[in-house]
Scaffold this active site. Structure first.
Site, mmCIF file in Angstrom:
data_model
loop_
_atom_site.group_PDB
_atom_site.id
_atom_site.type_symbol
_atom_site.label_atom_id
_atom_site.label_comp_id
_atom_site.label_asym_id
_atom_site.label_seq_id
_atom_site.Cartn_x
_atom_site.Cartn_y
_atom_site.Cartn_z
ATOM 1 N N TYR A 1 -1.551 -0.296 10.461
ATOM 2 C CA TYR A 1 -1.601 -0.642 9.039
ATOM 3 C C TYR A 1 -0.349 -0.151 8.325
ATOM 4 O O TYR A 1 0.275 -0.895 7.551
ATOM 5 C CB TYR A 1 -2.854 -0.024 8.414
ATOM 6 C CG TYR A 1 -3.055 -0.361 6.956
ATOM 7 C CD1 TYR A 1 -3.570 -1.586 6.570
ATOM 8 C CD2 TYR A 1 -2.740 0.559 5.956
ATOM 9 C CE1 TYR A 1 -3.770 -1.899 5.226
ATOM 10 C CE2 TYR A 1 -2.932 0.260 4.616
ATOM 11 C CZ TYR A 1 -3.446 -0.969 4.261
ATOM 12 O OH TYR A 1 -3.635 -1.272 2.936
ATOM 13 N N SER B 1 0.861 -1.178 0.000
ATOM 14 C CA SER B 1 0.000 0.000 0.000
ATOM 15 C C SER B 1 0.894 1.224 0.000
ATOM 16 O O SER B 1 2.017 1.181 0.516
ATOM 17 C CB SER B 1 -0.892 0.010 1.247
ATOM 18 O OG SER B 1 -1.509 1.272 1.431
#
Length: 281
Positions: free
Chosen positions: A177, A164
């Protein structure tokens, strides 16, 4: 078989797959984790459209069967193996069952991931931190560790990790995350150096904000945490994107297929951003 029906729908402004792409993965076996919906389903569908046999893995059997039905409806082969990538025994069973069924594993796409908690670090529970890293980082490690001996024996293979843009930026309210995706880059670089001498390539695809049901949940959760509206929260994910939109799952899938294909035979240890030109801060 209608090959065009298996291709993911085109996103406005996105390039379409080449007409002769069908042969790139004929006869090859691909494992896609997190294949129940979203990016994972798009990746699995794209591989099937280009001739691959696809092993679908995720925790939700119902979601996997939906993905498998979509592939099988058009003649693609889908091998469903419910598995939780956080569990060492599940990953070992996944790889063992696929190799026993197919006799080979050519590509691993580690896509399983969770969004993790949304909130300040000082309010984050240790259990939520651990679960995020266990799924997003340790899961990729377990999968790569399990397939590596088979790829080494075959003197080749490709591993693609789905990261990501959060792995290259500060991401307030989503520190677990971000940490998991930063770690995935370091792991992938190290793995590429280890496996390169065996003809195995390891790369990372880093999506930006990707349209779909998961992104809608992220936006809603962020809005609630900040006391804003979903429309205001959405601006956080699109304001620094030159293309002015989120990317589509099929755009991420096409990048994955390129890195897994022979067209990328000289590429390893790299990170490819599919983010609409998002400016990381």
């Amino acid at each position: 078989m209608d090959e065009t029906a298996l291709r993911p729908p085109a996103t406005p402004g996105a390039a379409t797959a080449p007409a002769n792409a069908r042969a790139r993965f004929t006869g090859r076996w691909v494992i896609v984790t997190g294949a129940g919906y979203g990016i994972g389903r798009a990746i699995a569908t794209a591989f099937a459209a280009e001739g691959a046999h696809v092993a679908l893995a995720a925790r939700s059997t119902a979601k996997l069967e939906e993905s498998a039905a979509a592939l099988r409806a058009h003649g693609g082969e889908a091998f469903v193996v419910p598995a939780d990538v956080r569990r060492e025994e599940d990953v070992a069973r996944l790889v063992r069952d696929v190799h026993a069924h197919a006799g080979r594993i050519d590509v691993l796409v580690s896509n399983s991931g969770i969004t993790g908690p949304t909130g300040h670090v000082h309010d984050t529970a240790l259990a939520d931190w651990n679960d995020t890293l266990a799924t997003n980082l340790t899961g990729a490690f377990l999968c790569a560790r399990a397939v590596a001996p088979h790829m080494i024996a075959a003197r080749g293979g490709a591993i693609v990790h789905i990261g990501s843009v959060a792995g290259r930026m500060a991401y307030p309210l989503r520190a677990p995350y971000a940490a998991s995706k930063w770690g995935l880059i370091g792991f992938s670089h190290s793995l590429a150096a280890e496996l390169g001498p065996h003809g195995i390539r390891v790369n990372v695809v880093q999506p930006g904000s990707t349209a779909g049901e998961r992104m809608e949940r992220v936006i809603a959760t962020r809005a609630a945490a900040q006391g804003t509206t979903p429309d205001q929260a959405r601006q956080f994910f699109t304001r620094d994107v030159p293309l002015g939109r989120m990317v589509g799952p099929e755009e991420v899938a096409r990048a994955v297929l390129f890195l897994a294909s022979d067209e990328a035979s000289g590429i390893t240890g790299q990170v490819l951003n599919v983010c609409g030109g998002f400016q990381m801060r």
